[in-house]
Design an enzyme around this catalytic site. Structure first.
Site, PDB file in Angstrom:
ATOM      1  CB  SER A  34      -0.901   0.011   1.242  1.00 17.27           C
ATOM      2  OG  SER A  34      -1.664  -1.161   1.349  1.00 17.27           O
ATOM      3  CB  THR A  35       3.787   2.188   2.100  1.00 17.38           C
ATOM      4  OG1 THR A  35       3.071   1.918   3.295  1.00 17.38           O
ATOM      5  CG2 THR A  35       4.684   3.382   2.320  1.00 17.38           C
TER       6      THR A  35
ATOM      7  CE1 TYR B 218      -1.540  -4.890   4.803  1.00 17.18           C
ATOM      8  CE2 TYR B 218      -1.090  -4.594   2.464  1.00 17.18           C
ATOM      9  CZ  TYR B 218      -1.259  -4.064   3.727  1.00 17.18           C
ATOM     10  OH  TYR B 218      -1.140  -2.710   3.912  1.00 17.18           O
TER      11      TYR B 218
ATOM     12  CE  LYS C 197       2.253  -4.544   6.135  1.00 22.02           C
ATOM     13  NZ  LYS C 197       1.153  -3.646   5.758  1.00 22.02           N
TER      14      LYS C 197
ATOM     15  CG  ASP D 215       3.845   2.592  11.070  1.00 24.43           C
ATOM     16  OD1 ASP D 215       3.431   1.488  10.694  1.00 24.43           O
ATOM     17  OD2 ASP D 215       4.593   3.311  10.372  1.00 24.43           O
TER      18      ASP D 215
ATOM     19  CB  SER E 185       4.183   3.724   5.833  1.00 22.91           C
ATOM     20  OG  SER E 185       3.438   4.414   6.824  1.00 22.91           O
TER      21      SER E 185
END
Length: 290
Positions: A46-47, A135, A163, A189, A206
């Site tokens: 995604s990042t 994911y 993940k 995060d 990210s």
């Protein structure tokens, strides 16, 4: 195969002013983080603006990362796509480059049934020998994988982990408790320490791109039982994330790297362009980091 745990940046994709992948900047980012001691990289997720990249660009991105890593640490290639055929094509390409694992978001948008999602994942792993990391990102994919259905995958040795980008730490804990031999990565995060407390083996994130050292320190302090110290660093991380949320997370992350001297350009449209006022806010973040 490298050991898959610890701190793994979900790599951003740098673009030149012409809109092409900036391979030099990407190599610089990878090298900077290897020097910081990260366990590996999550490439093409995604990042990375994966769904704004062409299939050829996604391959180019992974090839560049693999060349720079040169077997110094792990690489997980995100090959997820709404098209099963495209995902299989990307998985085969990743396998040809000897990545440590592939990963995929569930197929999204069309509200696929669980059986269709299961068929998607098994069709991929049936075509390659490289292991798969699921994911799980319910907020973006619209698909929720939990302790009641994750076993449909983790019962198979080809699926080596998850993940988990979700605040559902109950499910994270159940994943690790029920499948202790699988690797479970925390995704958000701002909740990294919470994920460790729930049983995560590490994190994929990210903001690790530009402050991996903070997450490495949190994990080390947690393992040493120094929870208060770990909380203090998590709070500092969250202060920075709070600024990113104000300006736009991914455009803000790229601008931080620009301010650090890496030419990451801007996100592809329809992502916003950072204003001068927002840039000033981000300069304060960089001043704290350097």
């Amino acid at each position: 195969m490298h050991k898959l745990n610890g701190i793994i940046p979900a790599l951003l994709t740098p673009f030149t002013t012409e809109g092409n992948i900036n391979k030099k900047a990407l190599r610089q980012l990878v090298r900077m983080n290897i020097n910081k001691g990260v366990a590996g990289f999550y490439c093409g997720g995604s990042t990375a603006e994966a769904f704004l990249l062409s299939t050829d660009e996604r391959k180019e991105l992974l090839e560049t990362v693999m060349e720079e890593v040169n077997n110094e640490c792990a690489v997980i290639a995100h090959i997820g796509a709404i098209s099963q055929d495209t995902a299989i094509e990307l998985a085969k390409h990743a396998e040809s480059l000897n990545v440590d694992a592939i990963s995929s978001i569930p197929p999204f948008y069309y509200n696929f049934s669980f059986n269709e999602i299961k068929e998607y994942y098994y069709s991929i792993v049936n075509e390659v020998s490289v292991p798969m990391i699921i994911y799980n990102f319910p907020d973006f994919s619209g698909v929720t994988l939990n302790s009641e259905n994750i076993g449909e995958f983790l019962c198979d040795k080809r699926f080596i982990g998850v993940k988990h980008t979700s605040s559902d730490f109950y499910s994270l804990n159940r994943f690790k408790t029920m499948y202790a031999d699988k690797v479970i990565f925390n995704g958000y995060d701002e909740m990294f320490l919470s994920g460790l407390a729930a049983g995560a083996d590490g994190g994929i994130g990210s903001t690790y791109n530009f402050m991996a050292e903070k997450f490495i320190a949190i994990k080390k302090l947690f393992e040493e039982g120094k929870i208060k110290e770990a909380q203090e660093i998590q709070t500092k991380v969250n202060d920075i994330i709070g600024i990113l949320k104000k300006v736009g997370v991914m455009p803000g992350e790229k601008e931080i790297l620009n301010l650090m001297g890496l030419n990451f350009g801007q996100c592809r449209k329809p992502f916003k362009t950072i204003s001068e006022e927002e840039r000033e806010l981000l300069k304060a973040v960089v001043n704290e980091l350097v």
